[in-house]
Design an enzyme around this catalytic site. Structure first.
Site, short mmCIF file in Angstrom:
data_model
loop_
_atom_site.label_atom_id
_atom_site.label_comp_id
_atom_site.label_asym_id
_atom_site.label_seq_id
_atom_site.Cartn_x
_atom_site.Cartn_y
_atom_site.Cartn_z
N ASP A 94 0.83 -1.21 0.00
CA ASP A 94 0.00 0.00 0.00
C ASP A 94 0.87 1.27 0.00
OD1 ASP A 94 -2.56 0.98 -0.10
OD2 ASP A 94 -2.99 0.77 2.04
N ASN A 153 1.30 8.09 5.07
CA ASN A 153 2.64 7.62 5.44
C ASN A 153 2.61 6.48 6.45
OD1 ASN A 153 1.77 9.29 7.50
ND2 ASN A 153 3.80 10.13 7.90
N LYS A 176 -11.85 7.67 7.29
CA LYS A 176 -11.53 7.79 5.86
C LYS A 176 -10.01 7.79 5.70
CE LYS A 176 -10.60 11.11 3.09
NZ LYS A 176 -9.57 10.48 2.20
N PRO A 177 -9.48 6.72 5.09
CA PRO A 177 -8.04 6.71 4.84
C PRO A 177 -7.69 7.65 3.69
CG PRO A 177 -9.04 4.52 4.46
CD PRO A 177 -10.15 5.51 4.58
N VAL A 230 -0.90 21.05 6.91
CA VAL A 230 -1.39 22.24 7.60
C VAL A 230 -2.53 22.88 6.80
CG1 VAL A 230 -0.76 24.58 8.31
CG2 VAL A 230 0.78 22.67 8.79
N GLU A 250 -3.37 16.63 13.73
CA GLU A 250 -1.96 16.21 13.71
C GLU A 250 -1.41 16.61 12.35
OE1 GLU A 250 -0.41 15.15 16.17
OE2 GLU A 250 -1.89 14.28 17.51
N CYS A 284 6.00 13.13 9.55
CA CYS A 284 5.64 14.50 9.92
C CYS A 284 6.60 15.11 10.93
CB CYS A 284 4.24 14.50 10.50
SG CYS A 284 4.06 13.30 11.82
N GLU A 378 7.95 22.39 4.57
CA GLU A 378 7.99 20.94 4.73
C GLU A 378 8.08 20.28 3.35
OE1 GLU A 378 4.36 18.84 5.91
OE2 GLU A 378 5.57 17.80 7.38
N LYS A 448 1.75 25.50 17.76
CA LYS A 448 1.70 26.46 16.65
C LYS A 448 0.94 25.84 15.47
CE LYS A 448 6.24 27.75 16.77
NZ LYS A 448 7.40 28.62 16.57
N GLY A 451 -0.56 21.80 14.92
CA GLY A 451 -1.76 21.09 15.33
C GLY A 451 -2.29 21.44 16.69
N GLU A 455 -2.41 12.87 20.61
CA GLU A 455 -2.71 11.46 20.45
C GLU A 455 -1.84 10.68 21.43
OE1 GLU A 455 -2.53 10.92 15.99
OE2 GLU A 455 -4.69 10.76 16.35
P1 NDP Z 1 -3.51 16.11 3.14
O1 NDP Z 1 -3.71 17.15 4.14
O2 NDP Z 1 -3.55 16.43 1.71
O3 NDP Z 1 -4.57 14.93 3.35
C1 NDP Z 1 -4.86 14.37 4.62
C2 NDP Z 1 -6.20 13.65 4.55
O4 NDP Z 1 -7.26 14.62 4.48
C3 NDP Z 1 -6.39 12.76 3.33
O5 NDP Z 1 -7.14 11.63 3.70
C4 NDP Z 1 -7.15 13.67 2.39
O6 NDP Z 1 -7.84 12.96 1.40
C5 NDP Z 1 -8.08 14.36 3.35
N1 NDP Z 1 -8.64 15.63 2.90
C6 NDP Z 1 -8.16 16.47 1.95
N2 NDP Z 1 -8.94 17.57 1.86
C7 NDP Z 1 -9.93 17.43 2.77
C8 NDP Z 1 -11.05 18.24 3.16
N3 NDP Z 1 -11.28 19.42 2.62
N4 NDP Z 1 -11.86 17.78 4.14
C9 NDP Z 1 -11.60 16.59 4.73
N5 NDP Z 1 -10.58 15.78 4.40
C10 NDP Z 1 -9.74 16.20 3.43
O7 NDP Z 1 -2.12 15.50 3.54
P2 NDP Z 1 -1.27 14.41 2.79
O8 NDP Z 1 -2.06 13.18 2.63
O9 NDP Z 1 -0.62 15.05 1.63
O10 NDP Z 1 -0.19 14.11 3.93
C11 NDP Z 1 0.98 14.81 4.10
C12 NDP Z 1 0.87 15.73 5.30
O11 NDP Z 1 0.45 15.07 6.47
C13 NDP Z 1 2.19 16.34 5.65
O12 NDP Z 1 2.07 17.74 5.79
C14 NDP Z 1 2.55 15.74 6.97
O13 NDP Z 1 3.38 16.53 7.75
C15 NDP Z 1 1.23 15.48 7.57
N6 NDP Z 1 1.35 14.42 8.56
C16 NDP Z 1 1.21 14.74 9.88
C17 NDP Z 1 1.36 13.79 10.84
C18 NDP Z 1 1.18 14.11 12.29
O14 NDP Z 1 0.88 13.24 13.07
N7 NDP Z 1 1.32 15.34 12.71
C19 NDP Z 1 1.68 12.41 10.49
C20 NDP Z 1 1.78 12.18 9.10
C21 NDP Z 1 1.62 13.17 8.17
P3 NDP Z 1 -7.08 12.47 0.06
O15 NDP Z 1 -5.61 12.66 0.26
O16 NDP Z 1 -7.48 11.07 -0.07
O17 NDP Z 1 -7.60 13.37 -1.01
#
Ligand code: NDP
Length: 481
Positions: A94, A153, A176-177, A230, A250, A284, A378, A448, A451, A455
Site C-alpha cells: 500500500d 505515510n 476515511k483513509p 497544515v 496532527e 511528519c 515541509e 503552533k 496542530g 494522540e
Molecule cells: P492532506 O492534508 O492532503 O490529506 C490528509 C487527509 O485529508 C487525506 O485523507 C485527504 O484525502 C483528506 N482531505 C483532503 N482535503 C480534505 C477536506 N477538505 N476535508 C476533509 N478531508 C480532506 O495530507 P497528505 O495526505 O498530503 O499528507 C501529508 C501531510 O500530512 C504532511 O504535511 C505531513 O506533515 C502530515 N502528517 C502529519 C502527521 C502528524 O501526526 N502530525 C503524520 C503524518 C503526516 P485524500 O488525500 O485522499 O484526497
C-alpha cells in the site's frame, strides 16, 4: 510477479463490507506502479449511511462496562500480532515502505495503541467534589460519532491511533483513509469485528478530499481527528467549527535537531539519518533542519555522507532494503522540485539528489541559510538541511523561528543544557539524545501551526470524551419567594 491486494469490498459500513457507489479509485504499488486493487469511493449517501450506523450503534457500546470494551481492543491487538507478517506485506504494498520497517513500526505500533487504550478504559473515572452537604460528581462521557481522517505515510498506525482511544471511551468512528493508501483501514475493520466489536462502531469510507469534507460536516459527527497537512488542517478545523465539533489536528512540521559539539558524533549522525530518511523521509515529525555547532560541522557532514552512501535502496519486499520508493509519482515530483529549489538557492549538495523513477535517495544539503525555501517549507521526503551555528542562544532562536512546532531534538552530553534547550524549544515533543521515538505511552501532537490536541497516552482520553457535572442537592430548596 503480481501483487494483487484486492479487498472484499471498498467500504465497511454497519458491520459489512459494501462496494462503493462513487468514483473509481485505483490503488498502486509504489515500487512498480502496478494496480494492486480497484476500489470505489463512497457516495454522499454512503457517507451518511456510515455516520447513521455509527450513531445508532454507539449508545449500546458506550453502555458496556469499560472492561468489556477494552477486552475487544486487546483481542484485536492479539490478532494483529498473530497476522503480523501478512499485514506488514500489505502495508508495504500500500505504501511502498520497506518490509523491514512495516514489520516493526506500522501495525505493531497500532497494536500497542489498542492494548494501551484497551487497558486504560476501565481506569477512567470521574471526580467527587464535596461541597459540605451538597456534592458534585463528574462523569467522563463519550462524544458520540467521531470522524477519523488519515494520510498515507502510516495508514494503519493512524487508523489504530485514532480508533483505539475513541472506541475505548465508548465512541463510534467513521474512518476515511488517504486515497493513496486505503487498504489497511479495511483490515482493521475486519480484525475489530473478529475481536467482537459490534456492527456500526468502526466504519470505513473511501474517497478523496470531497468525501472527507462530507464526513466532517455530517450533522451526526461530534468530533474530527485529522492527520494531514497544515493547509488541509486549516480547512477541516474551520469546517468542523461551524457546528462546534471537537477537533484533533496532527499536522506537518519543519522540526529542528540541534547537535552541540560535545555530543556523541556517531549518535547524532545516526539520529539525523533516522530523523530524515526513515520511511523515505515521509514522516511528519522529521528533524529536517539539522543545526550543527560549527566546531564539529565538517566531521558531521563527512560522517553523514559516508553513512548515507551505504544505504540499500530497492525492492521494498526484499528484507535487506532500507530505503523504499516515494508513495506516488506526484509526491516524488514535489520532492524533486524542492531539491531543485535548494540547488538554485545555492545550498551545497553533500549526497543524494533527485534520483530516478519512484526513488529519491537520502539527500543532504549543507551551507543552508535559514531563509532558503528548503529550510522553511515541509518537503515530506528524504531531504535534510544542515545549518551551522555558534551559540546555544542562537540555535534556540533560529530553531524556533518557524510557524511550525511539531517536534525538536537536542544532542549534547551536558545534562543541564539538554533539559534547558528541550524546555526552550517550541514543540509538542522534544527529544534529548534521541529522535522520532513515539511510544504509545507518551503524548504526541504539535504546537503552533503543527496542530491541536494530543494522540497517545492518557492525554488522548480527554480528546475523545467530555465531562458531565452532576450537582446533587442534599438540603431543602430555599427559594426567596
Ligand atoms: P492532506 O492534508 O492532503 O490529506 C490528509 C487527509 O485529508 C487525506 O485523507 C485527504 O484525502 C483528506 N482531505 C483532503 N482535503 C480534505 C477536506 N477538505 N476535508 C476533509 N478531508 C480532506 O495530507 P497528505 O495526505 O498530503 O499528507 C501529508 C501531510 O500530512 C504532511 O504535511 C505531513 O506533515 C502530515 N502528517 C502529519 C502527521 C502528524 O501526526 N502530525 C503524520 C503524518 C503526516 P485524500 O488525500 O485522499 O484526497
Amino acid at each position: 510477479m503480481s501483487h494483487s491486494a484486492q479487498p472484499t469490498a471498498s467500504l465497511y459500513i454497519d458491520g459489512a463490507f459494501v462496494e462503493g457507489a462513487g468514483a473509481e479509485l485505483a490503488v498502486h504499488y509504489p515500487y512498480t506502479g502496478e494496480v494492486i486493487a480497484n476500489l470505489r469511493e463512497a457516495s454522499a449517501e454512503q457517507v451518511a449511511q456510515a455516520t447513521a450506523a455509527a450513531q445508532a450503534a454507539q449508545p449500546a457500546w458506550a453502555a458496556l462496562r469499560p472492561v468489556e470494551r477494552g477486552r475487544v481492543l486487546i483481542a484485536a491487538a492479539r490478532i494483529i500480532r498473530e497476522r503480523g507478517e501478512e499485514l506488514a506485506r500489505l502495508e508495504t504494498l500500500d505504501t511502498g515502505k520497506p518490509i523491514q520497517e512495516t514489520r516493526v513500526a506500522d501495525w505493531p505500533s497500532g497494536a500497542d495503541a489498542l492494548e494501551y487504550f484497551g487497558g486504560l478504559a476501565p481506569t477512567v473515572t470521574g471526580q467527587s467534589i464535596p461541597l459540605g452537604g451538597d456534592f458534585v460528581y463528574t462523569i467522563r462521557e463519550a462524544l458520540g460519532v467521531c470522524a477519523g481522517i488519515g494520510t498515507w505515510n502510516y495508514p494503519s498506525q493512524i487508523a489504530c491511533w485514532k480508533a483505539a482511544p475513541a472506541l475505548a471511551m465508548g465512541n463510534a468512528m467513521v474512518f476515511k483513509p488517504s486515497e493513496e493508501t486505503p487498504l489497511g483501514a479495511l483490515q482493521l475493520a475486519a480484525i475489530l469485528a473478529e475481536a467482537g466489536l459490534p456492527a456500526g462502531i468502526f466504519n470505513v469510507v473511501q474517497g478523496r478530499g470531497a468525501v472527507g469534507a462530507a464526513l466532517v460536516t455530517d450533522p451526526r459527527v461530534a468530533k474530527v481527528s485529522l492527520t494531514g497537512s497544515v493547509g488541509t488542517g486549516k480547512r477541516v478545523y474551520a469546517a468542523a467549527a461551524a457546528d462546534m465539533r471537537h477537533v484533533t489536528m496532527e499536522l506537518g512540521g519543519k522540526s529542528p535537531l540541534i547537535v552541540f559539539d560535545d555530543a556523541s558524533l556517531e549518535d547524532a549522525v545516526g539520529a539525523a539519518i533516522l530523523a530524515n530518511f526513515y520511511s523515505s523521509g515521509q514522516i511528519c515529525s522529521n528533524g529536517t533542519r539539522v543545526f550543527v555547532q560549527n566546531g564539529i560541522l565538517p566531521q558531521f557532514l563527512d560522517r553523514l555522507a559516508e553513512r548515507a552512501a551505504r544505504v540499500r535502496i530497492g525492492d521494498p519486499l526484499d528484507e535487506a532494503t532500507q530505503h523504499g520508493p516515494i508513495v506516488s509519482p506526484a509526491q516524488a515530483a514535489r520532492i524533486r522540485e524542492a531539491i531543485a529549489k535548494g540547488q538554485a538557492e545555492g545550498a551545497r549538495l553533500i549526497c543524494g539528489g533527485p534520483g530516478e523513477g519512484a526513488f529519491v535517495p537520502p539527500t543532504v544539503f549543507a551551507d543552508v541559510a535559514d531563509g532558503m525555501w528548503i529550510a522553511r517549507e515541509e518537503i515530506f521526503g528524504p531531504v535534510m538541511s544542515v545549518l551551522g551555528f555558534a551559540t546555544e542562544a542562537e540555535a534556540i532562536a533560529r530553531a524556533n523561528a518557524t510557524p511550525y512546532g511539531l517536534a525538536a531534538g537536542v544532542f549534547t552530553r551536558d545534562l543541564a543544557r539538554g533539559h534547558r534547550v528541550a524546555g526552550a524549544l517550541q514543540a509538542g515533543t522534544a527529544w534529548i539524545n534521541a529522535y522520532n521515538l513515539t511510544p504509545v505511552e507518551a503524548p504526541f501532537g504539535g504546537v503552533k501551526l503543527s496542530g491541536i490536541g494530543r494522540e497517545n497516552s492518557a492525554a488522548a482520553i480527554e480528546h475523545y470524551s467530555q465531562l458531565k457535572t452532576v450537582y446533587v442537592g442534599m438540603s431543602p430548596v430555599e427559594a426567596p419567594y
